[in-house]
Structure formats: structure tokens, C-alpha cells
Enzyme design. Structure first.
Site, PDB file in Angstrom:
ATOM      1  N   HIS A  18       0.841  -1.193   0.000  1.00  0.00           N
ATOM      2  CA  HIS A  18       0.000   0.000   0.000  1.00  0.00           C
ATOM      3  C   HIS A  18       0.881   1.249   0.000  1.00  0.00           C
ATOM      4  O   HIS A  18       1.972   1.251   0.589  1.00  0.00           O
ATOM      5  CB  HIS A  18      -0.906   0.019   1.224  1.00  0.00           C
ATOM      6  CG  HIS A  18      -1.979  -1.009   1.200  1.00  0.00           C
ATOM      7  ND1 HIS A  18      -3.172  -0.847   1.850  1.00  0.00           N
ATOM      8  CD2 HIS A  18      -2.047  -2.232   0.607  1.00  0.00           C
ATOM      9  CE1 HIS A  18      -3.931  -1.907   1.669  1.00  0.00           C
ATOM     10  NE2 HIS A  18      -3.269  -2.770   0.917  1.00  0.00           N
TER      11      HIS A  18
ATOM     12  N   GLU B 231       0.847   3.984   1.623  1.00  0.00           N
ATOM     13  CA  GLU B 231       1.254   4.473   2.947  1.00  0.00           C
ATOM     14  C   GLU B 231       2.445   3.697   3.481  1.00  0.00           C
ATOM     15  O   GLU B 231       3.387   4.285   4.022  1.00  0.00           O
ATOM     16  CB  GLU B 231       0.086   4.350   3.945  1.00  0.00           C
ATOM     17  CG  GLU B 231      -1.139   5.150   3.584  1.00  0.00           C
ATOM     18  CD  GLU B 231      -2.182   4.379   2.800  1.00  0.00           C
ATOM     19  OE1 GLU B 231      -3.379   4.682   2.958  1.00  0.00           O
ATOM     20  OE2 GLU B 231      -1.817   3.479   2.011  1.00  0.00           O
TER      21      GLU B 231
ATOM     22  N   CYS C  61      -6.656   2.209   5.157  1.00  0.00           N
ATOM     23  CA  CYS C  61      -7.306   0.994   5.657  1.00  0.00           C
ATOM     24  C   CYS C  61      -6.803   0.709   7.079  1.00  0.00           C
ATOM     25  O   CYS C  61      -5.943   1.422   7.599  1.00  0.00           O
ATOM     26  CB  CYS C  61      -6.987  -0.176   4.734  1.00  0.00           C
ATOM     27  SG  CYS C  61      -5.253  -0.703   4.787  1.00  0.00           S
TER      28      CYS C  61
ATOM     29  N   CYS D 280      -2.935   0.157   7.275  1.00  0.00           N
ATOM     30  CA  CYS D 280      -2.160   1.387   7.136  1.00  0.00           C
ATOM     31  C   CYS D 280      -2.386   2.330   8.315  1.00  0.00           C
ATOM     32  O   CYS D 280      -1.439   2.977   8.779  1.00  0.00           O
ATOM     33  CB  CYS D 280      -2.499   2.068   5.819  1.00  0.00           C
ATOM     34  SG  CYS D 280      -1.964   1.081   4.385  1.00  0.00           S
TER      35      CYS D 280
END
Length: 152
Positions: A53, A55, A83, A86
């Protein structure tokens, strides 16, 4: 670099993600002084890595650059509400401030479904601002998913 400039860079990063079939999410991490520490986008499909991801990509880059896991005073700017995974990484890495673009009604863990980063029961609480360049962030995502559904 201010947060608006950081979001523009995050949007540019998000635009690069679909080149390898990744969802267009981009992120930027700023130092407490507003210096660019890291910029990246989703690489889950490219790297076949569920942790890919945006992040986490920028948190890892910044930690390597600073040679510490503590990102005290830093600001993460991301095009989509984080999410749960993260959001947990933001808490664990001690990021001070989160700025995000679009809400994620299916997986958002900052405003939509949960609020993990401001939960007073955890060991670190973040400042949060949502909705910066929300329309632009949402448009990238909408276009990506509309295009993918059209190809099925």
C-alpha cells in the site's frame, strides 16, 4: 512543501499506479519542517505483496532515510483514507498528522468504518484532516474501477 503541494505530488504518484494494474493511491511523507521524505504509490500488484500500500511504501522509505522507525512530527498525505493495516502503521510509526483525500466507505479505518488513529485507547493519537482534493482523488479511483469493469 505545504500539504496542498504534497497532495498534488500524491495525486501524481497515484496516476502512476495503474501502469502495473495497481489501484491509484499515492502518498507523500513530510518531515516536521515540511521537507519531502518519501513519495510513492500502491505496488501490491506489481510486487505481488499484500503490504504494498502507498502508505507503507512511504513509511518504509522515510524510516530508511531517517534511520529510525519513529516518524515523530511527520505528516502523511495520501489520496485515499487509510485501511486498518495502514492506519495501524501510522500509529505504530508515530506519525503526527494524517491528511487524506477521498473517503473509503468499504475499508476506511480513519473515518468511514473505524477511527483507529484517534482512538484514545491506543498508544499514539494522530491529528487528521480529510477531504483535501477529495474530488480529484475520487475521480482517479472511479476511472480506474470503471475501466476495469468495462474490460471484464
Amino acid at each position: 512543501m505545504n500539504e496542498a503541494e504534497a497532495m498534488e505530488l500524491a495525486l501524481a504518484e497515484a496516476e502512476a499506479a495503474p501502469e502495473h494494474d495497481d489501484v491509484p493511491v499515492g502518498a507523500v511523507l513530510l518531515s516536521p519542517q515540511g521537507e519531502l521524505l518519501a513519495a510513492g504509490h500502491n505496488v501490491r500488484e506489481r510486487d505481488q505483496d499484500p503490504l504494498g500500500h502507498a502508505e507503507l511504501v512511504v513509511i518504509r522509505q522515510a524510516c530508511r532515510k531517517l534511520e529510525t522507525w519513529r516518524l515523530d512530527g511527520c505528516t502523511l498525505v495520501v489520496t485515499l483514507e487509510p485501511c486498518a493495516m495502514c492506519a495501524g502503521a501510522l500509529v505504530q510509526s508515530r506519525v503526527r498528522r494524517l491528511v487524506y483525500g477521498a473517503l473509503d466507505p468499504k475499508a476506511g479505518a480513519v473515518s468511514s468504518l473505524y477511527d483507529l488513529v484517534r482512538d484514545q485507547r491506543v498508544n499514539h493519537v494522530l491529528e487528521v484532516e480529510g477531504g483535501l482534493e477529495e474530488a480529484a482523488s475520487a475521480a482517479l479511483l472511479s476511472h480506474f474501477f470503471t475501466t476495469r469493469r468495462g474490460n471484464e
